[in-house]
Scaffold this motif. Structure first.
Motif, PDB file in Angstrom:
ATOM      1  N   HIS A  47       0.856  -1.183   0.000  1.00  0.00           N
ATOM      2  CA  HIS A  47       0.000   0.000   0.000  1.00  0.00           C
ATOM      3  C   HIS A  47       0.894   1.235   0.000  1.00  0.00           C
ATOM      4  O   HIS A  47       1.808   1.343   0.819  1.00  0.00           O
ATOM      5  CB  HIS A  47      -0.910   0.031   1.231  1.00  0.00           C
ATOM      6  CG  HIS A  47      -1.874  -1.096   1.273  1.00  0.00           C
ATOM      7  ND1 HIS A  47      -2.000  -1.915   2.362  1.00  0.00           N
ATOM      8  CD2 HIS A  47      -2.760  -1.548   0.353  1.00  0.00           C
ATOM      9  CE1 HIS A  47      -2.916  -2.829   2.121  1.00  0.00           C
ATOM     10  NE2 HIS A  47      -3.390  -2.630   0.900  1.00  0.00           N
ATOM     11  N   VAL A  48       0.604   2.152  -0.873  1.00  0.00           N
ATOM     12  CA  VAL A  48       1.378   3.386  -0.973  1.00  0.00           C
ATOM     13  C   VAL A  48       0.685   4.463  -0.155  1.00  0.00           C
ATOM     14  O   VAL A  48      -0.533   4.604  -0.215  1.00  0.00           O
ATOM     15  CB  VAL A  48       1.502   3.833  -2.446  1.00  0.00           C
ATOM     16  CG1 VAL A  48       2.236   5.160  -2.554  1.00  0.00           C
ATOM     17  CG2 VAL A  48       2.219   2.772  -3.264  1.00  0.00           C
ATOM     18  N   SER A  49       1.473   5.209   0.631  1.00  0.00           N
ATOM     19  CA  SER A  49       0.912   6.305   1.413  1.00  0.00           C
ATOM     20  C   SER A  49       1.844   7.504   1.385  1.00  0.00           C
ATOM     21  O   SER A  49       3.047   7.371   1.176  1.00  0.00           O
ATOM     22  CB  SER A  49       0.651   5.875   2.858  1.00  0.00           C
ATOM     23  OG  SER A  49       1.856   5.531   3.493  1.00  0.00           O
ATOM     24  N   GLN A  50       1.263   8.662   1.588  1.00  0.00           N
ATOM     25  CA  GLN A  50       2.021   9.901   1.681  1.00  0.00           C
ATOM     26  C   GLN A  50       2.091  10.268   3.159  1.00  0.00           C
ATOM     27  O   GLN A  50       1.070  10.275   3.849  1.00  0.00           O
ATOM     28  CB  GLN A  50       1.314  10.991   0.897  1.00  0.00           C
ATOM     29  CG  GLN A  50       1.991  12.323   0.947  1.00  0.00           C
ATOM     30  CD  GLN A  50       1.226  13.369   0.135  1.00  0.00           C
ATOM     31  OE1 GLN A  50       0.178  13.101  -0.428  1.00  0.00           O
ATOM     32  NE2 GLN A  50       1.762  14.565   0.105  1.00  0.00           N
ATOM     33  N   ARG A  51       3.294  10.570   3.640  1.00  0.00           N
ATOM     34  CA  ARG A  51       3.487  10.882   5.062  1.00  0.00           C
ATOM     35  C   ARG A  51       4.292  12.164   5.221  1.00  0.00           C
ATOM     36  O   ARG A  51       5.153  12.466   4.408  1.00  0.00           O
ATOM     37  CB  ARG A  51       4.260   9.768   5.778  1.00  0.00           C
ATOM     38  CG  ARG A  51       3.764   8.355   5.565  1.00  0.00           C
ATOM     39  CD  ARG A  51       2.507   8.081   6.359  1.00  0.00           C
ATOM     40  NE  ARG A  51       2.115   6.694   6.243  1.00  0.00           N
ATOM     41  CZ  ARG A  51       2.402   5.742   7.121  1.00  0.00           C
ATOM     42  NH1 ARG A  51       3.102   6.026   8.191  1.00  0.00           N
ATOM     43  NH2 ARG A  51       1.972   4.513   6.929  1.00  0.00           N
ATOM     44  N   ILE A  52       4.023  12.873   6.284  1.00  0.00           N
ATOM     45  CA  ILE A  52       4.858  13.990   6.728  1.00  0.00           C
ATOM     46  C   ILE A  52       5.551  13.491   7.986  1.00  0.00           C
ATOM     47  O   ILE A  52       4.894  13.035   8.925  1.00  0.00           O
ATOM     48  CB  ILE A  52       4.030  15.255   7.039  1.00  0.00           C
ATOM     49  CG1 ILE A  52       3.189  15.676   5.825  1.00  0.00           C
ATOM     50  CG2 ILE A  52       4.940  16.385   7.520  1.00  0.00           C
ATOM     51  CD1 ILE A  52       3.971  16.091   4.627  1.00  0.00           C
ATOM     52  N   ILE A  53       6.889  13.552   7.996  1.00  0.00           N
ATOM     53  CA  ILE A  53       7.653  13.005   9.119  1.00  0.00           C
ATOM     54  C   ILE A  53       8.685  13.999   9.624  1.00  0.00           C
ATOM     55  O   ILE A  53       9.095  14.915   8.899  1.00  0.00           O
ATOM     56  CB  ILE A  53       8.361  11.676   8.742  1.00  0.00           C
ATOM     57  CG1 ILE A  53       9.394  11.895   7.634  1.00  0.00           C
ATOM     58  CG2 ILE A  53       7.343  10.612   8.350  1.00  0.00           C
ATOM     59  CD1 ILE A  53      10.288  10.700   7.366  1.00  0.00           C
ATOM     60  N   ARG A  54       9.103  13.808  10.862  1.00  0.00           N
ATOM     61  CA  ARG A  54      10.272  14.482  11.443  1.00  0.00           C
ATOM     62  C   ARG A  54      11.198  13.370  11.902  1.00  0.00           C
ATOM     63  O   ARG A  54      10.870  12.607  12.804  1.00  0.00           O
ATOM     64  CB  ARG A  54       9.872  15.386  12.606  1.00  0.00           C
ATOM     65  CG  ARG A  54      11.085  16.068  13.229  1.00  0.00           C
ATOM     66  CD  ARG A  54      10.725  17.164  14.194  1.00  0.00           C
ATOM     67  NE  ARG A  54      10.310  18.343  13.421  1.00  0.00           N
ATOM     68  CZ  ARG A  54       9.209  19.046  13.672  1.00  0.00           C
ATOM     69  NH1 ARG A  54       8.420  18.712  14.661  1.00  0.00           N
ATOM     70  NH2 ARG A  54       8.897  20.090  12.943  1.00  0.00           N
ATOM     71  N   VAL A  55      12.350  13.267  11.254  1.00  0.00           N
ATOM     72  CA  VAL A  55      13.268  12.153  11.479  1.00  0.00           C
ATOM     73  C   VAL A  55      13.984  12.324  12.815  1.00  0.00           C
ATOM     74  O   VAL A  55      14.538  13.380  13.106  1.00  0.00           O
ATOM     75  CB  VAL A  55      14.301  12.040  10.329  1.00  0.00           C
ATOM     76  CG1 VAL A  55      15.250  10.888  10.567  1.00  0.00           C
ATOM     77  CG2 VAL A  55      13.588  11.877   8.993  1.00  0.00           C
ATOM     78  N   HIS A  56      13.975  11.260  13.616  1.00  0.00           N
ATOM     79  CA  HIS A  56      14.678  11.256  14.902  1.00  0.00           C
ATOM     80  C   HIS A  56      16.020  10.560  14.797  1.00  0.00           C
ATOM     81  O   HIS A  56      16.947  10.911  15.513  1.00  0.00           O
ATOM     82  CB  HIS A  56      13.838  10.566  15.974  1.00  0.00           C
ATOM     83  CG  HIS A  56      12.624  11.337  16.360  1.00  0.00           C
ATOM     84  ND1 HIS A  56      11.870  11.037  17.454  1.00  0.00           N
ATOM     85  CD2 HIS A  56      12.014  12.415  15.810  1.00  0.00           C
ATOM     86  CE1 HIS A  56      10.867  11.883  17.559  1.00  0.00           C
ATOM     87  NE2 HIS A  56      10.932  12.722  16.560  1.00  0.00           N
ATOM     88  N   GLY A  57      16.113   9.551  13.931  1.00  0.00           N
ATOM     89  CA  GLY A  57      17.371   8.831  13.799  1.00  0.00           C
ATOM     90  C   GLY A  57      17.363   7.858  12.641  1.00  0.00           C
ATOM     91  O   GLY A  57      16.314   7.452  12.153  1.00  0.00           O
TER      92      GLY A  57
END
Length: 94
Positions: A47-57
């Motif tokens: 399943h393809v999804s669009q995400r907004i993330i803030r990378v922690h590591g």
């Protein structure tokens, strides 16, 4: 089944080794700056999804990030990130 051998990237580069290198740089920059990034992600069920993330590591091929879509910390596999780009913040005023 989805063919993941050719992944698009923010820079439009089709060479997989260069894309991996650029993605690693973007992810490392994301860890250092704390900026938000938009990703297109392919999960284990294709399943393809669009995400907004803030990378922690980033550890190996695992990316730990706060996902604003799911509102929790998630782990993403780098080889399942189809596209990544920084979220631009626009300054208004003089």
């Amino acid at each position: 089944m989805f063919d993941n051998s050719w992944r698009s990237c923010y820079f439009g580069i089709k060479c997989s080794c260069v894309k991996v290198m650029l993605m690693n740089r973007l992810l490392q920059r994301a860890v250092q700056t704390g900026n938000k990034f938009e990703i297109i992600y392919l999960d284990a069920r294709n399943h393809v999804s669009q995400r907004i993330i803030r990378v922690h590591g980033v550890q190996g091929t695992a990316v730990t990030a706060f996902c604003f879509t799911r509102r929790r910390i998630r782990t993403f596999k780098q080889d399942r990130i189809l596209s990544i780009r920084p979220i631009r913040h626009w300054a208004y005023g003089a």
